[in-house]
Write a protein that holds these residues in place. Structure first.
Motif, PDB file in Angstrom:
ATOM      1  N   SER A  63      43.355  39.063  39.937  1.00 40.49           N
ATOM      2  CA  SER A  63      43.329  40.447  40.397  1.00 40.49           C
ATOM      3  C   SER A  63      44.333  41.262  39.593  1.00 40.49           C
ATOM      4  CB  SER A  63      43.668  40.536  41.884  1.00 40.49           C
ATOM      5  OG  SER A  63      43.977  41.868  42.248  1.00 40.49           O
ATOM      6  N   GLN A  64      43.835  42.267  38.911  1.00 41.14           N
ATOM      7  CA  GLN A  64      44.702  43.165  38.148  1.00 41.14           C
ATOM      8  C   GLN A  64      45.635  43.922  39.083  1.00 41.14           C
ATOM      9  OE1 GLN A  64      43.044  46.799  36.120  1.00 41.14           O
ATOM     10  NE2 GLN A  64      43.416  45.581  34.276  1.00 41.14           N
ATOM     11  N   TRP A  65      45.118  44.338  40.234  1.00 43.23           N
ATOM     12  CA  TRP A  65      45.940  45.059  41.204  1.00 43.23           C
ATOM     13  C   TRP A  65      47.054  44.183  41.744  1.00 43.23           C
ATOM     14  CZ3 TRP A  65      41.872  48.081  44.646  1.00 43.23           C
ATOM     15  CH2 TRP A  65      41.289  49.090  43.851  1.00 43.23           C
ATOM     16  N   SER A  66      46.727  42.931  42.056  1.00 43.04           N
ATOM     17  CA  SER A  66      47.720  42.025  42.611  1.00 43.04           C
ATOM     18  C   SER A  66      48.821  41.736  41.598  1.00 43.04           C
ATOM     19  CB  SER A  66      47.054  40.707  43.035  1.00 43.04           C
ATOM     20  OG  SER A  66      48.015  39.800  43.542  1.00 43.04           O
ATOM     21  N   GLU A  67      48.428  41.548  40.335  1.00 40.35           N
ATOM     22  CA  GLU A  67      49.424  41.242  39.302  1.00 40.35           C
ATOM     23  C   GLU A  67      50.372  42.430  39.107  1.00 40.35           C
ATOM     24  OE1 GLU A  67      48.697  40.242  34.794  1.00 40.35           O
ATOM     25  OE2 GLU A  67      48.666  38.407  36.005  1.00 40.35           O
ATOM     26  N   ARG A  68      49.828  43.646  39.097  1.00 43.73           N
ATOM     27  CA  ARG A  68      50.679  44.828  38.946  1.00 43.73           C
ATOM     28  C   ARG A  68      51.582  45.001  40.173  1.00 43.73           C
ATOM     29  NH1 ARG A  68      50.391  50.618  39.894  1.00 43.73           N
ATOM     30  NH2 ARG A  68      51.752  51.654  38.392  1.00 43.73           N
ATOM     31  N   ASN A  69      51.044  44.747  41.352  1.00 42.46           N
ATOM     32  CA  ASN A  69      51.827  44.856  42.577  1.00 42.46           C
ATOM     33  C   ASN A  69      53.008  43.891  42.539  1.00 42.46           C
ATOM     34  OD1 ASN A  69      52.173  45.636  45.543  1.00 42.46           O
ATOM     35  ND2 ASN A  69      51.913  43.427  45.699  1.00 42.46           N
ATOM     36  N   ASP A  70      52.763  42.645  42.099  1.00 43.08           N
ATOM     37  CA  ASP A  70      53.841  41.656  42.014  1.00 43.08           C
ATOM     38  C   ASP A  70      54.916  42.106  41.028  1.00 43.08           C
ATOM     39  OD1 ASP A  70      52.511  40.095  43.824  1.00 43.08           O
ATOM     40  OD2 ASP A  70      51.739  38.663  42.364  1.00 43.08           O
ATOM     41  N   PHE A  71      54.475  42.657  39.890  1.00 43.67           N
ATOM     42  CA  PHE A  71      55.424  43.117  38.876  1.00 43.67           C
ATOM     43  C   PHE A  71      56.300  44.241  39.425  1.00 43.67           C
ATOM     44  CE2 PHE A  71      56.520  46.128  35.479  1.00 43.67           C
ATOM     45  CZ  PHE A  71      57.232  45.293  34.620  1.00 43.67           C
ATOM     46  N   VAL A  72      55.681  45.203  40.084  1.00 43.01           N
ATOM     47  CA  VAL A  72      56.427  46.340  40.634  1.00 43.01           C
ATOM     48  C   VAL A  72      57.395  45.887  41.723  1.00 43.01           C
ATOM     49  CG1 VAL A  72      56.217  48.463  42.004  1.00 43.01           C
ATOM     50  CG2 VAL A  72      54.699  48.078  40.058  1.00 43.01           C
ATOM     51  N   MET A  73      56.922  45.029  42.624  1.00 47.29           N
ATOM     52  CA  MET A  73      57.775  44.580  43.721  1.00 47.29           C
ATOM     53  C   MET A  73      58.948  43.754  43.210  1.00 47.29           C
ATOM     54  SD  MET A  73      56.532  45.987  46.389  1.00 47.29           S
ATOM     55  CE  MET A  73      57.062  45.142  47.887  1.00 47.29           C
ATOM     56  N   ASP A  74      58.718  42.909  42.187  1.00 45.29           N
ATOM     57  CA  ASP A  74      59.808  42.130  41.598  1.00 45.29           C
ATOM     58  C   ASP A  74      60.833  43.058  40.946  1.00 45.29           C
ATOM     59  OD1 ASP A  74      58.686  39.762  42.415  1.00 45.29           O
ATOM     60  OD2 ASP A  74      57.790  39.274  40.474  1.00 45.29           O
ATOM     61  N   SER A  75      60.331  44.113  40.295  1.00 46.32           N
ATOM     62  CA  SER A  75      61.227  45.071  39.650  1.00 46.32           C
ATOM     63  C   SER A  75      62.069  45.817  40.683  1.00 46.32           C
ATOM     64  CB  SER A  75      60.428  46.079  38.817  1.00 46.32           C
ATOM     65  OG  SER A  75      59.701  45.424  37.793  1.00 46.32           O
ATOM     66  N   LEU A  76      61.454  46.217  41.787  1.00 44.48           N
ATOM     67  CA  LEU A  76      62.183  46.934  42.842  1.00 44.48           C
ATOM     68  C   LEU A  76      63.205  46.019  43.511  1.00 44.48           C
ATOM     69  CD1 LEU A  76      59.237  48.924  44.487  1.00 44.48           C
ATOM     70  CD2 LEU A  76      60.984  49.804  42.918  1.00 44.48           C
ATOM     71  N   LEU A  77      62.839  44.751  43.665  1.00 40.08           N
ATOM     72  CA  LEU A  77      63.769  43.780  44.255  1.00 40.08           C
ATOM     73  C   LEU A  77      64.976  43.589  43.343  1.00 40.08           C
ATOM     74  CD1 LEU A  77      64.295  41.745  46.545  1.00 40.08           C
ATOM     75  CD2 LEU A  77      63.071  40.032  45.183  1.00 40.08           C
ATOM     76  N   SER A  78      64.715  43.508  42.024  1.00 41.95           N
ATOM     77  CA  SER A  78      65.807  43.350  41.060  1.00 41.95           C
ATOM     78  C   SER A  78      66.721  44.574  41.044  1.00 41.95           C
ATOM     79  CB  SER A  78      65.239  43.114  39.658  1.00 41.95           C
ATOM     80  OG  SER A  78      64.460  41.935  39.617  1.00 41.95           O
ATOM     81  N   ALA A  79      66.149  45.734  41.390  1.00 38.03           N
ATOM     82  CA  ALA A  79      66.935  46.972  41.420  1.00 38.03           C
ATOM     83  C   ALA A  79      67.792  47.080  42.679  1.00 38.03           C
ATOM     84  CB  ALA A  79      66.010  48.178  41.322  1.00 38.03           C
ATOM     85  N   GLY A  80      67.624  46.118  43.592  1.00 34.60           N
ATOM     86  CA  GLY A  80      68.465  46.070  44.781  1.00 34.60           C
ATOM     87  C   GLY A  80      67.949  46.828  45.984  1.00 34.60           C
TER      88      GLY A  80
END
Length: 273
Positions: A63-80
């Motif tokens: 799923s292209q949507w799922s992969e992008r969602n995971d990337f965004v959520m990981d980035s937001l998590l890394s941002a604290g």
């Protein structure tokens, strides 16, 4: 100095090893998909899937949507950001959540399929490539500017109608569907719960993909994953206990109210054997 040389040598070996794992993508197919895994669902949900095809019949479907969602959520998590802020930012960005499963055909070896999904943790299983008894039927249509022929086949309790193009002699398709003398550009199951329609085809253009790295993942089975999917809808507490071995106690929503799940019947794409 010697330690530095050894370190550089190990890094070079790792880079070569990783490069060897990559599979050059020769064809990339995008599908608009619909799904209704709840039997009483009035309107199907939407998703966007991608099939990446490499040499020797090896492919990756996700799923292209799922992969992008995971990337965004990981980035937001890394941002604290805290979980609530993450969800708000995700909504502001218009990021859609797709289905989390991935299908790898002829991986880890020819004639084998690897299926992976994420519940409370990453899980996967391997099985033989599907042997679908396709029957050719009269009918033709044009999909994504390619002439297509019709075929009908039954796989694990569901009857699928597929439209495939002989102009693209690749015996692959969305999800686990495969085995026709041309690429499947559209497929839908008889009860209308699941469908895939090609909306774009392009060459790999230098892209590549890697086989699923199962290290650290939990090996499961189709039946086990379906049980967890049912729990995720009907018994979240049971799923947490089953996967993490923890008792979360009473689960409460954002308003502090005890979260109660209404029982619903799920409709799976296939029957566990």
């Amino acid at each position: 100095m010697r330690k530095t040389i050894v370190t550089i040598a190990l890094m070079a070996t790792a880079i070569v090893s990783n490069a060897q794992e990559l599979i050059p993508c020769e064809l990339e197919v995008t599908y608009s998909s619909t799904y209704s895994f709840k039997k009483e669902a009035r309107q199907p949900q939407e998703d966007m899937h991608v099939l990446q095809v490499g040499k020797d019949g090896r492919s990756r479907f996700y799923s292209q949507w799922s992969e992008r969602n995971d990337f965004v959520m990981d980035s937001l998590l890394s941002a604290g950001l805290d979980p609530m802020a993450m969800m708000q930012e995700r909504k502001r960005m218009g990021v859609k959540s797709g289905q989390s499963y991935r299908v790898f055909k002829n991986i880890p070896s020819a004639g084998r399929l690897t299926y992976a999904d994420k519940f409370m943790e990453e899980m996967y299983y391997e099985e033989p490539m599907p042997a679908i008894d396709w029957k050719m039927e009269e009918g033709d249509t044009v999909i994504a500017e390619y002439s297509c022929q019709k075929a009908v086949g039954t796989f694990r309790g569901r009857t699928w109608t597929a439209w495939f193009s002989m102009d693209i002699p690749v015996g692959d398709g969305p999800w686990k569907l495969c085995g026709l003398p041309g690429l499947i550009l559209k497929a839908s199951e008889a009860d209308g719960y699941y469908s895939f329609t090609c909306i774009g085809i392009s060459k790999g253009d230098g892209k590549s993909f890697s086989p699923l790295k199962t290290k650290g993942m939990t090996k499961a089975s189709l039946r086990k994953m379906q049980e967890l999917k049912d729990m995720s809808v009907n018994d979240v507490r049971g799923m947490i206990q089953n996967t993490l071995g923890l008792d979360p106690g009473e689960i409460r929503d954002q308003n502090g109210q005890i979260f109660r799940q209404e029982k619903t019947e799920l409709v799976f794409m296939e029957t566990a054997e």
